[in-house]
Structures are given as structure tokens and as C-alpha cells.
Design a protein around this motif. Structure first.
Motif, mmCIF file in Angstrom:
data_model
loop_
_atom_site.group_PDB
_atom_site.id
_atom_site.type_symbol
_atom_site.label_atom_id
_atom_site.label_comp_id
_atom_site.label_asym_id
_atom_site.label_seq_id
_atom_site.Cartn_x
_atom_site.Cartn_y
_atom_site.Cartn_z
ATOM 1 N N ILE A 80 0.845 -1.206 0.000
ATOM 2 C CA ILE A 80 0.000 0.000 0.000
ATOM 3 C C ILE A 80 0.880 1.256 0.000
ATOM 4 O O ILE A 80 1.998 1.255 0.519
ATOM 5 C CB ILE A 80 -1.010 0.045 1.175
ATOM 6 N N ASP A 81 0.362 2.337 -0.602
ATOM 7 C CA ASP A 81 1.076 3.623 -0.655
ATOM 8 C C ASP A 81 0.497 4.604 0.360
ATOM 9 O O ASP A 81 1.204 5.451 0.884
ATOM 10 C CB ASP A 81 0.937 4.250 -2.048
ATOM 11 N N VAL A 82 -0.825 4.505 0.575
ATOM 12 C CA VAL A 82 -1.504 5.469 1.450
ATOM 13 C C VAL A 82 -2.272 4.697 2.516
ATOM 14 O O VAL A 82 -3.027 3.767 2.204
ATOM 15 C CB VAL A 82 -2.499 6.349 0.647
ATOM 16 N N PHE A 83 -2.066 5.099 3.767
ATOM 17 C CA PHE A 83 -2.793 4.501 4.888
ATOM 18 C C PHE A 83 -3.913 5.460 5.265
ATOM 19 O O PHE A 83 -3.661 6.618 5.627
ATOM 20 C CB PHE A 83 -1.846 4.285 6.070
ATOM 21 N N ILE A 84 -5.152 4.989 5.162
ATOM 22 C CA ILE A 84 -6.296 5.845 5.490
ATOM 23 C C ILE A 84 -6.822 5.425 6.859
ATOM 24 O O ILE A 84 -7.281 4.292 7.039
ATOM 25 C CB ILE A 84 -7.411 5.708 4.425
ATOM 26 N N GLU A 85 -6.729 6.344 7.820
ATOM 27 C CA GLU A 85 -7.140 6.025 9.195
ATOM 28 C C GLU A 85 -8.511 6.620 9.456
ATOM 29 O O GLU A 85 -8.656 7.846 9.591
ATOM 30 C CB GLU A 85 -6.099 6.567 10.180
ATOM 31 N N VAL A 86 -9.521 5.766 9.497
ATOM 32 C CA VAL A 86 -10.893 6.205 9.788
ATOM 33 C C VAL A 86 -11.503 5.293 10.858
ATOM 34 O O VAL A 86 -12.616 4.803 10.718
ATOM 35 C CB VAL A 86 -11.757 6.285 8.502
ATOM 36 N N ILE B 189 -0.338 9.490 4.781
ATOM 37 C CA ILE B 189 -1.478 9.278 5.673
ATOM 38 C C ILE B 189 -2.634 10.180 5.256
ATOM 39 O O ILE B 189 -2.439 11.374 5.012
ATOM 40 C CB ILE B 189 -1.118 9.664 7.136
ATOM 41 N N VAL B 190 -3.838 9.609 5.231
ATOM 42 C CA VAL B 190 -5.049 10.425 5.139
ATOM 43 C C VAL B 190 -5.907 10.043 6.339
ATOM 44 O O VAL B 190 -6.159 8.861 6.579
ATOM 45 C CB VAL B 190 -5.812 10.186 3.824
ATOM 46 N N SER B 191 -6.317 11.047 7.111
ATOM 47 C CA SER B 191 -7.040 10.765 8.354
ATOM 48 C C SER B 191 -8.270 11.652 8.472
ATOM 49 O O SER B 191 -8.260 12.810 8.053
ATOM 50 C CB SER B 191 -6.109 11.031 9.542
ATOM 51 N N ALA B 192 -9.323 11.088 9.091
ATOM 52 C CA ALA B 192 -10.514 11.887 9.416
ATOM 53 C C ALA B 192 -10.570 12.149 10.912
ATOM 54 O O ALA B 192 -11.569 12.641 11.423
ATOM 55 C CB ALA B 192 -11.770 11.139 8.978
#
Ligand code: NAP
Ligand code: HSE
Length: 428
Positions: A74-80, A102-105
Motif C-alpha cells: 500500500i502507498d496510502v494509509f487511510i485512518e478512519v 497518511i489520510v485521516s478523518a
């Protein structure tokens, strides 16, 4: 063949499922716009067997979000997932350490650990994006870090918790008490699992702290946000405020003053004709003021599957296109620690109190205000009963310190029968 951007999603609740739906529904559109395919490779949640009403069969499953964060594919870890400690923090740190963007909400995580996470990510050459963490579907982070990058931001204001705005507007529309509407909102599932996060102003305070860091180039400092929730707002105050041309909003205000950075999240009166005053229901609004742009107003849905996933995907698309903006709009190492200023900017206040109905009672209150250097703008006695006289006073601009001095003196007068209500009137 262009290289796909490969996503790992930790959390398959409201937001996570929304992201999966957008990626599946708009795969061609996303690939065309980004110039490369956007692919979900692996997902994680607590329960593998829960029916989520979305097809996950093509994705790898990880029971542990930290294992997902470390995957080489994976390239991007999305933390939701949510939460400022435990799996969300551990997995985000693991993802940075293993070279993921990282993309996070997760506003709680970023409001508390944002500075350390941003420094670690930037040292590792990674980005952290968090559009969905503030005001849901409204692209406020992007507006501030990109569109308004040529401005010195002078003030950030906003209604950033939809649940609180729902409660306040519903109280007014239906003439119901706070307790009745709180129960209603809870039953409708509008409140967080811990409702105090909403009604105590904590969730909105997290969001304000994040915007302050971008606006003023300061380290995110949630502890310095003065927090006051909406639990003490009564239907009586909502009616009296309306009668004078105001609405009561849980309003966040951040501004740099001569004494330091002021960050407040508290109930305020705003003119009912202003954009903030007209905001209904669960909608959010952020007002940004900059030296060149003057003022802009952003309005939109602050929560929910579609709006929040929309914001996450905006961040994903930026990464896919190679746009790499620092977490808080400038390198994390250059963010300075701000001195916290407590309500340094003077404002008029709305005061409501009950007085003993005896000669000279009002004069004693006026005297206490005068002694504290507070001038009265308007005053009204209403709903007069035999023994008690409800009184409303609107002051001219004063400081919180002077107001507190006057409120303490009210007690000593012996004519004020219960704790007065004091609500700031914000110039918007
Ligand atoms: P949610 O519906 O409660 O979903 C949370 C997800 O995380 C669930 O799928 C849960 O798994 C998973 N999860 C929780 N702990 C986990 C763990 N230890 N290991 C693996 N997975 C775990 O939450 P949400 O509403 O989607 O919110 C997610 C984040 O977005 C939060 O930070 C929230 O503050 C933020 N946010 C939400 C909204 C919104 O409108 N909902 C708006 C803005 C920001 P199970 O499903 O198996 O239980
Ligand atoms: N509880 C939050 C709200 C959800 O009501 O705005 C979005 O952050």
C-alpha cells in the motif's frame, strides 16, 4: 501502464464504507482525473464478518490495523477508526515508519498528537492530510493551506459541530428544552457514543485547534482552547436572544492578539441576519478572514458518510497527483509555540438575571457594572412576577476579566437571586 495509487483503509464504519463506495462507483472518473488508477488493496476493522452492505471481497483483510499500516503493497494509509490513543495512533505511527502517506478523518488524534506526527512524517518525507477531520465535506483545510496561502489570516470562526447546531436550532424551532432535544438527538443517533464530545464542545474544539495551527503558523494546542459546551443554554435565553435579533450558536473563534493566541469554543450570540445566524440544523460553517481576501464563508455538511468520504477522497486525489503540502501548511519544524491568551478581545455581553423586586435593586446591579468599568448598552425588565424581576442587560464592549469582576460583585449586592447568565456577543 501508469502506476496505481494503492490504498489501505483502517476502519469500515460510516466513513470507511463511504470511501469504498466512492472508489468503486467512480473508479474511471478518479483514474482519469488523477492520471492513474486509485485502488483499494487491503482493509481492516474489528469484525471481519459484519455485514457492511458493500462488496469487500476483492480486498485483503487485516485483523490488526498496525499490520495493515506496514503492508508493503500500500502507498496510502487511510485512518478512519477514531480515538486519539491505541490502534489509531499506533497504526498511524507504524504507517509513517514504513513509508506510507497518511489520510485521516481523526480530529482527536491530530488535535492531540498532530505536531509530533507531522514532524515525524515530514522527516520521513511523507504527508499527512486531514481534510475530513474538520467540518466534514467542507474543503476548509485546502482553502486555508492553498487558496488563501497568500494571506495573513486574521481570524477563523465557525460552527463546526453539526449535532450542537441541530440541538440549538431544534430548541428554537420547537420551543423545547435542552434536555428534551438532547434526548431526541441521542435517539436519532446524531450524537457521538460519548455525547460529551459533542455537547461539551470537545469535538468542535479539536477542529478549531487544527485550523488555528494552519491559520497562525503555531503548534496545534488543543489544551489552550477555552471550552464551554451548550448544556447550560436554556430555551429562555434562546427566546430572549431572538427577541433582540440574535441567535445562539456554539461558535469557535481563533485569533492572534497582542497577548497571544486566543482560541475559544463557546455559546455566543450572533446577529440573526448574519450567515452564521442563519445556519440551520446539522450544517457547518467556517468564516475565514485574511488581510488580502477580507472575508470568505464556507458552508456545507459537517458529517455523514458521503460528505466525509468526499473530503478523504480529495486528499487521496492530491496524493495521487503528486501534490505534497505540509500537514499544517508550512513545515512542522517552523510552527511556533503560541502563548495562550484568554478571551483577550473585548466584546459586548448578554446578561440575564433575576432580581429581588425591591426599590434600588436595579441600581445596585448598575453600580456593580459601573465599578467594573462596564457600560450598559440596553436594559429590559420583562415577565415581571410578584417577588422576582427578570432583567436583561446588553453591555458595551468589555473584557472577560471585567465581566467576571462584575458578576462576583452581583453576589455581594444581595439582590440577584440566582447565578446570572452571561453570553458573549460576537461581531461576525
Ligand atoms: P464508526 O462508524 O464508529 O467506525 C469506526 C470503524 O473503525 C469501524 O469499522 C470499527 O470496526 C473500526 N475500528 C474501531 N476500532 C478498531 C480497531 N481497534 N481495529 C480495527 N478497526 C477498528 O466511525 P466513523 O463515524 O466512520 O468515524 C471514523 C473517524 O472519522 C473518526 O475519527 C471520526 O471522528 C471521524 N469523522 C467522522 C465523521 C462522521 O460523520 N461519521 C465526520 C468527520 C470525521 P467495526 O466496524 O468492526 O466495529
Ligand atoms: N459529531 C460531529 C458533529 C461529527 O456533530 O459535527 C463530525 O465531526
Amino acid at each position: 501502464m501508469t502506476t496505481p495509487l494503492r490504498l489501505g483503509i483502517a476502519g469500515l464504519g460510516t466513513v470507511g464504507v463511504g470511501i469504498v463506495r466512492i472508489v468503486q462507483k467512480h473508479s474511471t472518473l478518479l483514474a482519469t482525473r488523477a492520471g492513474r488508477p486509485i485502488e483499494i488493496v487491503a482493509v481492516s476493522a474489528r469484525s471481519k464478518t459484519k455485514n457492511r452492505d458493500v462488496d469487500l471481497s476483492k480486498y485483503e483483510w487485516e485483523d490488526n490495523p498496525v499490520s495493515l499500516a506496514k503492508r508493503a503493497d500500500i502507498d496510502v494509509f487511510i485512518e478512519v477508526m477514531g480515538g486519539h490513543e491505541g490502534p489509531a495512533k499506533d497504526a498511524t505511527e507504524a504507517a509513517i515508519a514504513s513509508g506510507k502517506d497518511i489520510v485521516s478523518a481523526n480530529k482527536a488524534l491530530l488535535a492531540i498528537h498532530g505536531q509530533a506526527l507531522a514532524e515525524t512524517a515530514e522527516q520521513a518525507g511523507r504527508v499527512i492530510r486531514f481534510e475530513a477531520a474538520v467540518a466534514g465535506g467542507i474543503p476548509v483545510v485546502k482553502s486555508m493551506t492553498e487558496g488563501l496561502a497568500g494571506n495573513e489570516i486574521t481570524r477563523v470562526m465557525g460552527v463546526m459541530n453539526g449535532s450542537c447546531n441541530y440541538i440549538l436550532t431544534r430548541m428554537e424551532d420547537a420551543g423545547l428544552s435542552y434536555d428534551a432535544v438532547f434526548d431526541e438527538a441521542n435517539q436519532l443517533g446524531y450524537l457521538e457514543a460519548d455525547p460529551e464530545l459533542d455537547v461539551g464542545g470537545i469535538d468542535a474544539g479539536h477542529k478549531l485547534a487544527l485550523l488555528s495551527a494552519i491559520a497562525f503558523g503555531t503548534q496545534v494546542d488543543f489544551d489552550a482552547v477555552e471550552l464551554e459546551g451548550i448544556g447550560s443554554v436554556t430555551i429562555e435565553d434562546i427566546h430572549q436572544a431572538a427577541d433582540m435579533g440574535y441567535k445562539i450558536k456554539l461558535l469557535g473563534v481563533a485569533q492572534m492578539t497582542g497577548r497571544g493566541l486566543e482560541q475559544r469554543m463557546s455559546p455566543c450570540l450572533v446577529p440573526d441576519t448574519s450567515p452564521l445566524g442563519q445556519l440551520q440544523g446539522g450544517t457547518n460553517m467556517v468564516v475565514l478572514e485574511g488581510d488580502a481576501v477580507t472575508q470568505i464563508v464556507l458552508r456545507g455538511p459537517g458529517a455523514g458518510e458521503g460528505p466525509t468520504a468526499s473530503a478523504v477522497m480529495g486528499d487521496v486525489m492530491d496524493i495521487a497527483r503528486g501534490l505534497r503540502v505540509s500537514t499544517f501548511g508550512q513545515p512542522a519544524k517552523t510552527l511556533r509555540k503560541a502563548r495562550a491568551a484568554r478571551a483577550a478581545v473585548a466584546a459586548p455581553y448578554y446578561l440575564r438575571m433575576q432580581l429581588i423586586d425591591k426599590p434600588g435593586a436595579l441600581a445596585k446591579v448598575a453600580h456593580a457594572l459601573g465599578e467594573a468599568g462596564i457600560s450598559i448598552d440596553r436594559m429590559r425588565q420583562y415577565g415581571h412576577e410578584d417577588t422576582a424581576a427578570p432583567v436583561l442587560i446588553v453591555t458595551h464592549k468589555t473584557t472577560r476579566t471585567a465581566l467576571e469582576e462584575a458578576l462576583a460583585d452581583f453576589k455581594a449586592t444581595g439582590v440577584v437571586t440566582c447565578d446570572p447568565v452571561a453570553i458573549r456577543i460576537e461581531a461576525v
